[in-house]
Enzyme design. Structure first.
Site, PDB file in Angstrom:
ATOM      1  N   TYR A  40       0.792  -1.159  -0.072  1.00  0.00           N
ATOM      2  CA  TYR A  40       0.102   0.033  -0.021  1.00  0.00           C
ATOM      3  C   TYR A  40       0.964   1.088  -0.045  1.00  0.00           C
ATOM      4  O   TYR A  40       0.594   2.239  -0.647  1.00  0.00           O
ATOM      5  CB  TYR A  40      -1.087  -0.059   1.391  1.00  0.00           C
ATOM      6  CG  TYR A  40      -1.790   1.106   1.147  1.00  0.00           C
ATOM      7  CD1 TYR A  40      -3.102   1.144   0.679  1.00  0.00           C
ATOM      8  CD2 TYR A  40      -1.431   2.327   1.980  1.00  0.00           C
ATOM      9  CE1 TYR A  40      -3.835   2.393   0.656  1.00  0.00           C
ATOM     10  CE2 TYR A  40      -2.212   3.452   2.200  1.00  0.00           C
ATOM     11  CZ  TYR A  40      -3.206   3.464   1.353  1.00  0.00           C
ATOM     12  OH  TYR A  40      -4.442   4.681   1.537  1.00  0.00           O
ATOM     13  N   ASP A  41       1.852   1.124   0.867  1.00  0.00           N
ATOM     14  CA  ASP A  41       2.793   2.333   0.972  1.00  0.00           C
ATOM     15  C   ASP A  41       3.545   2.733  -0.423  1.00  0.00           C
ATOM     16  O   ASP A  41       3.652   3.639  -0.942  1.00  0.00           O
ATOM     17  CB  ASP A  41       3.906   2.164   2.002  1.00  0.00           C
ATOM     18  CG  ASP A  41       3.259   2.074   3.577  1.00  0.00           C
ATOM     19  OD1 ASP A  41       2.277   2.799   3.685  1.00  0.00           O
ATOM     20  OD2 ASP A  41       3.940   1.858   4.414  1.00  0.00           O
ATOM     21  N   LYS A  53       6.295   2.275  17.747  1.00  0.00           N
ATOM     22  CA  LYS A  53       5.061   2.722  17.062  1.00  0.00           C
ATOM     23  C   LYS A  53       4.068   1.627  17.109  1.00  0.00           C
ATOM     24  O   LYS A  53       4.381   0.494  16.508  1.00  0.00           O
ATOM     25  CB  LYS A  53       5.414   3.082  15.345  1.00  0.00           C
ATOM     26  CG  LYS A  53       4.145   3.406  14.760  1.00  0.00           C
ATOM     27  CD  LYS A  53       4.716   4.004  13.313  1.00  0.00           C
ATOM     28  CE  LYS A  53       3.431   4.378  12.508  1.00  0.00           C
ATOM     29  NZ  LYS A  53       2.341   3.726  12.458  1.00  0.00           N
ATOM     30  N   GLU A  86      -3.281   5.148  20.919  1.00  0.00           N
ATOM     31  CA  GLU A  86      -3.741   3.581  20.014  1.00  0.00           C
ATOM     32  C   GLU A  86      -4.536   2.775  20.724  1.00  0.00           C
ATOM     33  O   GLU A  86      -4.301   2.273  21.676  1.00  0.00           O
ATOM     34  CB  GLU A  86      -2.388   3.114  19.594  1.00  0.00           C
ATOM     35  CG  GLU A  86      -2.318   2.555  18.095  1.00  0.00           C
ATOM     36  CD  GLU A  86      -2.284   3.744  17.215  1.00  0.00           C
ATOM     37  OE1 GLU A  86      -2.171   4.739  17.463  1.00  0.00           O
ATOM     38  OE2 GLU A  86      -2.187   3.147  16.003  1.00  0.00           O
ATOM     39  N   CYS A  97       2.635 -41.220   2.016  1.00  0.00           N
ATOM     40  CA  CYS A  97       3.674 -40.689   2.809  1.00  0.00           C
ATOM     41  C   CYS A  97       4.876 -40.272   1.913  1.00  0.00           C
ATOM     42  O   CYS A  97       5.406 -41.039   1.206  1.00  0.00           O
ATOM     43  CB  CYS A  97       4.110 -41.273   4.142  1.00  0.00           C
ATOM     44  SG  CYS A  97       5.602 -40.633   4.908  1.00  0.00           S
ATOM     45  N   CYS A 114       8.307 -42.438   2.881  1.00  0.00           N
ATOM     46  CA  CYS A 114       8.415 -43.644   2.591  1.00  0.00           C
ATOM     47  C   CYS A 114       7.231 -44.333   1.795  1.00  0.00           C
ATOM     48  O   CYS A 114       7.594 -45.363   1.657  1.00  0.00           O
ATOM     49  CB  CYS A 114       8.362 -44.479   4.132  1.00  0.00           C
ATOM     50  SG  CYS A 114       6.430 -44.406   4.750  1.00  0.00           S
ATOM     51  N   CYS A 142       8.406 -45.733   9.781  1.00  0.00           N
ATOM     52  CA  CYS A 142       8.662 -44.596   8.517  1.00  0.00           C
ATOM     53  C   CYS A 142      10.125 -43.661   9.199  1.00  0.00           C
ATOM     54  O   CYS A 142       9.721 -43.529  10.475  1.00  0.00           O
ATOM     55  CB  CYS A 142       7.470 -43.716   8.435  1.00  0.00           C
ATOM     56  SG  CYS A 142       7.844 -42.286   7.453  1.00  0.00           S
TER      57      CYS A 142
HETATM   58  S1  IVH Z   1       2.617  10.267  17.072  1.00  0.00           S
HETATM   59  C1  IVH Z   1       0.981  13.563  13.630  1.00  0.00           C
HETATM   60  N1  IVH Z   1       3.305   8.325  18.277  1.00  0.00           N
HETATM   61  O1  IVH Z   1       1.018   5.829  13.581  1.00  0.00           O
HETATM   62  C2  IVH Z   1       0.789  12.226  14.226  1.00  0.00           C
HETATM   63  N2  IVH Z   1       1.938   7.939  16.499  1.00  0.00           N
HETATM   64  O2  IVH Z   1       1.139   7.040  11.083  1.00  0.00           O
HETATM   65  C3  IVH Z   1       1.606  11.905  15.582  1.00  0.00           C
HETATM   66  N3  IVH Z   1       1.036   5.716  16.067  1.00  0.00           N
HETATM   67  O3  IVH Z   1      -1.909   8.096  13.469  1.00  0.00           O
HETATM   68  C4  IVH Z   1       1.544  10.703  15.661  1.00  0.00           C
HETATM   69  N4  IVH Z   1       2.275   4.882  17.663  1.00  0.00           N
HETATM   70  O4  IVH Z   1      -2.414   5.976  15.070  1.00  0.00           O
HETATM   71  C5  IVH Z   1       2.543   8.746  17.260  1.00  0.00           C
HETATM   72  N5  IVH Z   1       3.999   6.150  19.429  1.00  0.00           N
HETATM   73  C6  IVH Z   1       3.397   6.903  18.733  1.00  0.00           C
HETATM   74  C7  IVH Z   1       2.627   6.092  17.792  1.00  0.00           C
HETATM   75  C8  IVH Z   1       1.774   6.637  16.781  1.00  0.00           C
HETATM   76  C9  IVH Z   1       1.250   4.375  16.557  1.00  0.00           C
HETATM   77  C10 IVH Z   1       0.139   5.766  14.890  1.00  0.00           C
HETATM   78  C11 IVH Z   1      -0.701   6.860  15.043  1.00  0.00           C
HETATM   79  C12 IVH Z   1      -0.798   7.584  14.151  1.00  0.00           C
HETATM   80  C13 IVH Z   1       0.025   6.890  12.961  1.00  0.00           C
HETATM   81  C14 IVH Z   1       0.871   7.629  12.000  1.00  0.00           C
END
Ligand code: IVH
Length: 669
Positions: A37-38, A119, A178, A412, A415, A433
């Site tokens: 996707y990225d 993250k 999150e 199998c 054997c 076996c």
């Molecule tokens: S800071 C301006 N810190 O990642 C956005 N985001 O790709 C600042 N996420 O929408 C986000 N862990 O849902 C931040 N430690 C973390 C995070 C985090 C997961 C997610 C979040 C955000 C997305 C951005």
């Protein structure tokens, strides 16, 4: 590329991205990996940078998430919830540091303090607190307008309804974080969904999203969701100077906050932490997809500002993706140590989490059926840590019609003996076996089978390794001198093992049948077979219809037994054992006995004997003991404080006897 070509390509990319957005955000059922996707998004961004006249207001690059789903009220965020710029490697992390300094007109060797934190791979959510009380919760939505999920978020246990601290707290606070599901809880939830015949989620993040975005909050409440705070939106009533302080405040207010986090004095320290986190990602209960790096000073946040999509003061340093799509080129069979034959997909090689993956487990045939996976399919594969890569879902949209079904193995692959079905698995019917010989010896010699003391797994391994046992019957041809050459064996221990083997030569027929490890034949079935046929000779000639008539023998078991005897190698193995002097005791059916052929169940405590003694008594009289009451049960013996088996017997109208009556019946009282 001409402008016209670029326009066409951009349109195509937008179509594709839109479709995947829908799969991801609306259906919670993506059909490509995040990585892919990225890549699509990157290509579109690049194209639009080169040809700015191509940017359309509805281009997916112009918004940061999904539109609110119909059915939810909407919430407009007071400060937009942006996304993060990405980095895929250390070089790109350094580039971020350099870029930041350039923007601030700082020299390359200036020091910027950064906060680095995991993250979390979940769903972002904003929760509003007025006077320290939970008031409103929303998803990110498209960054500007999100969905009102207040009743749903209220059911998430780790979300505080009130701050735990009362003094010096913000009068108004937007907490951002999150919504997550632990990997363990995700697995459990999927098992439950599969059991109910519902579609499981592809990963913990989809499970979290699918659980939160429910119009019925009762469903959310029944799902094990978690919440970790990573920042704030609008804050009133306190002055904050750094992001580090913000996180500390959130912790004091009673939130779970991004952990482990580190305050770094240089980009080198950030990178060190990045390496550590990626290395340890499997130790976390949650799925982490990278690390977030944030400039610590909030004053610098002001100066750096944001672009349309993301702030300039933060970066998502991604870990290597663990889910990728690829094609199944072929399916081969693997035989495990217990003779279980599992289907393995041969893949068009693809890098997953830093490792080239060319095979993925399909586990068993129930799983093949559930996934409806076929040869030639495009599939999503994943790997986590050292776990064998597995196929998560089939991307049916990519089917061409030329895919071929995957059939269970007929034989199998090691054997060539017949493969027989045992539950969701197929097993090799050859007792010797090579794939399972070590386990076969271990099982054969185990206490409840032939009870050969001193012949455990380690010795079994040595015997096979040295070529001393190539066939199960070789056990009875071992000599002391063979053992003396083995590590761990001295005169005495070698003598002991030879004697133990000798002593095992006169087992009950039931033990012998059990010891052979015939698929579907456990201890109980072995007993039923021994009782019914009385001798090995007669059992070995049993036909399928004959076996099917026996109470307690199902069709899979009956087929296993027939296949076992059809395999010439098995007959030879047993014949060689007999030639070495092994002779199972023939079972004479005590036809006169009141328990002959009867299935007996005990419930509650007996006062005159132990359960084992009672079992031995029943068996002596030609009956069998079972652990659970079913229609096949003939008699339930009821002791003190009987359990649910007693009620079940009554429900089914099965004859019950008190202990004294049982003793009378068996002639013990
Ligand atoms: S800071 C301006 N810190 O990642 C956005 N985001 O790709 C600042 N996420 O929408 C986000 N862990 O849902 C931040 N430690 C973390 C995070 C985090 C997961 C997610 C979040 C955000 C997305 C951005």
């Amino acid at each position: 590329m001409t402008l016209e070509e670029a326009r066409k390509l951009a349109e195509k990319l937008r179509e594709e991205i839109n479709y995947h957005n829908y799969r991801y955000y609306v259906l919670n059922d993506p059909v490509i990996s995040d990585e892919e996707y990225d890549q699509l998004m990157h290509r579109l961004l690049e194209l639009e940078e080169k040809f700015p006249e191509l940017v359309t207001p509805d281009s997916p690059t112009q918004r940061v998430g999904a539109p609110p789903r119909e059915g939810f009220a909407t919430v407009t965020h007071s400060i937009p919830m942006l996304s993060l710029q990405d980095a895929r490697n250390e070089e790109e992390i350094r580039e971020f540091d350099a870029r930041t300094k350039r923007f601030l007109n700082l020299p390359p060797d200036a020091i910027i303090e950064y906060v680095a934190e995991p993250k979390f791979d979940g769903l972002s959510c904003e929760i509003v607190y007025r006077d320290g009380r939970f008031t409103l919760a929303s998803t990110r939505g498209d960054g500007v307008v999100g969905e009102d999920v207040t009743p749903n978020v209220r059911t998430i246990r780790p979300v505080p309804m009130r701050f735990v601290k009362k003094e010096g707290v913000p009068g108004y606070l937007e907490v951002r974080g999150e919504v997550l599901m632990r990997r363990e809880d995700f697995e459990k939830l999927n098992q439950e969904l599969i059991k109910k015949g519902e579609k499981p989620f592809a990963n913990p993040r989809n499970a979290a999203a699918g659980s939160l975005r429910q119009l019925d909050p009762n469903i959310t409440a029944s799902r094990p969701l978690d919440f970790v705070a990573w920042g704030v939106g609008l804050v009133e009533g306190v002055e904050l100077e750094t992001h580090w302080e913000t996180l500390a405040m959130l912790e004091e207010l009673g939130f779970k906050v991004s952990t482990p986090r580190r305050l770094c004095q240089s980009i080198d320290q950030v990178i060190e932490f990045y390496r550590e986190l990626e290395e340890e990602r499997d130790l976390f209960p949650y799925e982490l997809d990278g690390m977030v790096i944030k400039v610590n000073s909030l004053e610098l946040w002001e100066r750096l500002g944001t672009t349309a999509r993301s702030p300039r003061w933060a970066l998502a340093a991604k870990f290597k993706p663990r889910q990728r799509t690829t094609r199944i080129l072929d399916v081969v069979y693997n035989v495990g140590r217990t003779g279980t034959i599992t289907p393995v997909a041969v893949l068009d090689p693809v890098e997953v989490g830093g490792v080239i993956v060319s095979r993925a487990s399909l586990h068993n045939f129930d799983e093949v059926k559930r996934l409806d996976v076929r040869m030639g399919d495009t599939v999503l594969v994943q790997r986590a840590g050292d776990v064998i890569p597995e196929v998560v879902t089939v991307i049916k949209e990519k089917r061409t019609g030329r895919e071929k079904p995957i059939h269970p193995p007929e034989e199998c692959p090691v054997c060539g003996a017949q493969a027989v079905k045992e539950g969701a698995y197929y097993k090799c019917v050859n007792i010797s076996c090579p794939a399972k010989l070590v386990q076969a010896i271990k099982h054969f010699a185990s206490r409840r089978a032939m009870d050969i003391e001193g012949l455990g797994g380690k010795t079994a391994e040595l015997l096979v390794e040295r070529g001393l046992v190539k066939d199960l019957s070789d056990i009875y041809y071992l000599e002391k001198k063979d053992l003396l050459g083995l590590p761990g064996f001295a005169e005495k221990s070698a003598q002991n093992l030879i004697e133990a083997i000798e002593r095992s030569k006169n087992p009950t027929l039931a033990r012998f049948i059990y010891a052979l490890g015939i698929p579907n034949v456990g201890e109980y079935t072995a007993q039923v077979l021994a009782r019914h046929f009385g001798s090995w000779e007669i059992l070995s000639r049993a036909s399928l219809p004959e076996l099917l008539e026996i109470k307690g023998i199902g069709p899979e078991t009956a087929r296993s037994v027939v296949s076992f005897f059809q395999e010439a190698r098995n007959r030879q193995t047993v014949e060689r054992m007999f030639q070495a002097g092994l002779k199972p005791k023939e079972e004479v059916q005590p036809k006169e006995s009141p328990l002959a052929g009867k299935v007996v169940v005990f419930t509650g405590a007996l006062s005159s004997m132990t359960r084992d003694e009672a079992k031995a008594l029943v068996e002596e009289l030609g009956g069998t003991v079972s652990n659970s009451v079913s229609r096949k049960t003939d008699l339930v013996v009821v002791g003190e404080n009987p359990g649910s088996k007693y009620q079940r017997a009554q429900q089914l109208g099965i004859k019950t006897l008190k202990e004294e009556e049982f003793l009378k019946l068996t002639g013990r009282a």
